[in-house]
Design an enzyme around this catalytic site. Structure first.
Site, PDB file in Angstrom:
ATOM      1  CB  SER A  97      -1.178  -0.302   1.098  1.00  9.84           C
ATOM      2  OG  SER A  97       0.115  -0.145   2.526  1.00  9.84           O
ATOM      3  CB  CYS A 107       1.502  -3.864   9.901  1.00  7.18           C
ATOM      4  SG  CYS A 107       1.635  -2.342   9.116  1.00  7.18           S
ATOM      5  CB  CYS A 117       0.523  -5.026   1.696  1.00  7.55           C
ATOM      6  SG  CYS A 117      -0.714  -4.025   2.356  1.00  7.55           S
ATOM      7  CD  GLU A 156       2.223   6.578   6.159  1.00 12.37           C
ATOM      8  OE1 GLU A 156       2.444   7.684   5.303  1.00 12.37           O
ATOM      9  OE2 GLU A 156       2.842   5.290   5.758  1.00 12.37           O
TER      10      GLU A 156
END
Ligand code: DGL
Length: 309
Positions: A11, A201, A73, A152
């Site tokens: 992703s 993840c 992913c 992020e």
């Protein structure tokens, strides 16, 4: 001699943790990586929507062409690995079964924790994969979506690798807040007595040191990246499709549906190698690749594959 590359997608940037291990395990192989940054995160999305993304990107990679596809992913693996394996002619490898296998091998008390996105955890893919390997292992799963946000944000903030950044700096800003979030998520797992925790993840290996601090040294952390790279190597070897030795390092190619300059900047920090050039891929172009026949496969309300691998 085999010259086709290995296709890897995620992703966004997290799958570069898997690409890093594939490059390390198979330095002679060429990689084509697509980060679907424009649609990241996949975690909170409906699994049927993620399945469409898997078919779009798989079809794009098929046309490159590539000799093997890695769905780097967890959410996309949980949603679409089985469908991708049925649809594409090349082998497709996901990250759930390799992670489950490594956890089953590592656990001594047969109590394994799994953390991942909401999509991955709610799909039950890890529990099924672990159970298929050893029905006596108990799996405790917790969705930890805020960890994706922390990665992020961290990638966008400091220089250097995220690991350094979380471990050594920002005592005031991110550390207390990360530890607070992490304790909230992980206390119940700790109480359940797990001795092994799967980082389910692709973003989470970037938080490994910080997560280890919260769960304590007695809990073994498992990232599926290395195990996935082994599976890629074994699959290519068994099919006689490994690239031949060459004195030159192969050139890898990186693509994103988002901003190429940002992907190159942040991706270089995840990959720990300079990404010089990133090419854009349009979402409309990806959507246009899906034939009616393939779209119908996505619309089929199929349940997820019981075992991923
Ligand atoms: N790459 C995703 C995964 O491994 C995490 C980020 C996202 O939610 O898209 O599940």
């Amino acid at each position: 001699m085999e010259t086709l590359p290995i296709g890897i997608f995620d992703s966004g940037l997290g799958g570069l943790t898997v690409a890093r291990e594939v490059i390390r395990a198979l330095p002679q192989e060429r990689i084509v990586y697509l980060g679907d940054t424009a649609r990241c995160p996949y975690g909170p999305r409906d699994l049927a929507e993620v399945r469409r993304f898997v078919l779009e990107i798989g079809t794009w990679l098929e046309r490159v062409p590539v000799k093997l596809i890695v769905i780097a992913c967890n959410t996309a693996t949980a949603a679409g690995l089985a469908l991708a394996q049925e649809t594409f002619d090349v082998p497709v490898i996901g990250v759930v079964e390799p992670g489950a296998r490594a956890a089953v091998r590592a656990t001594l008390n047969r109590s394994v924790g799994v953390i991942g996105t909401v999509g991955t955890i709610e799909s039950g893919a890890y529990s099924r994969a672990v159970r298929a390997l050893d029905a006596g292992v108990t799996v405790f799963s917790v969705a930890t979506p805020k960890f994706v946000d922390v990665v992020e944000a961290g990638l966008r903030m400091g220089p250097g690798t995220l690991e350094e950044w979380v471990a050594e700096s920002s005592e005031v800003f991110i550390r207390p807040s990360f530890h607070e979030i992490a304790r909230g998520y992980l206390e119940s797992l700790k109480r359940s007595g797990i001795d092994t925790l799967v980082l389910g993840c692709t973003h989470f290996p970037l938080l490994q040191a910080a997560i280890q601090q919260v769960v304590g040294p007695a809990v073994r952390l498992i990232s599926s990246a290395e195990e996935t790279a082994h599976e890629v190597a074994e699959t290519l070897e068994s099919r006689g499709r490994l690239a031949g030795e060459s004195p030159e390092r192969p050139a890898h190619h990186y693509f994103t549906t988002g901003d190429p300059a940002e992907f190159a900047r942040l991706g270089s920090r995840v990959l720990r190698q300079r990404i010089m050039h990133v090419e854009p891929v349009g979402l409309e172009d990806l959507a246009a690749l899906l034939s009616e026949e393939r779209l119908a496969l996505v619309r089929d309300d199929r349940t997820e594959d019981p075992v991923c691998g």
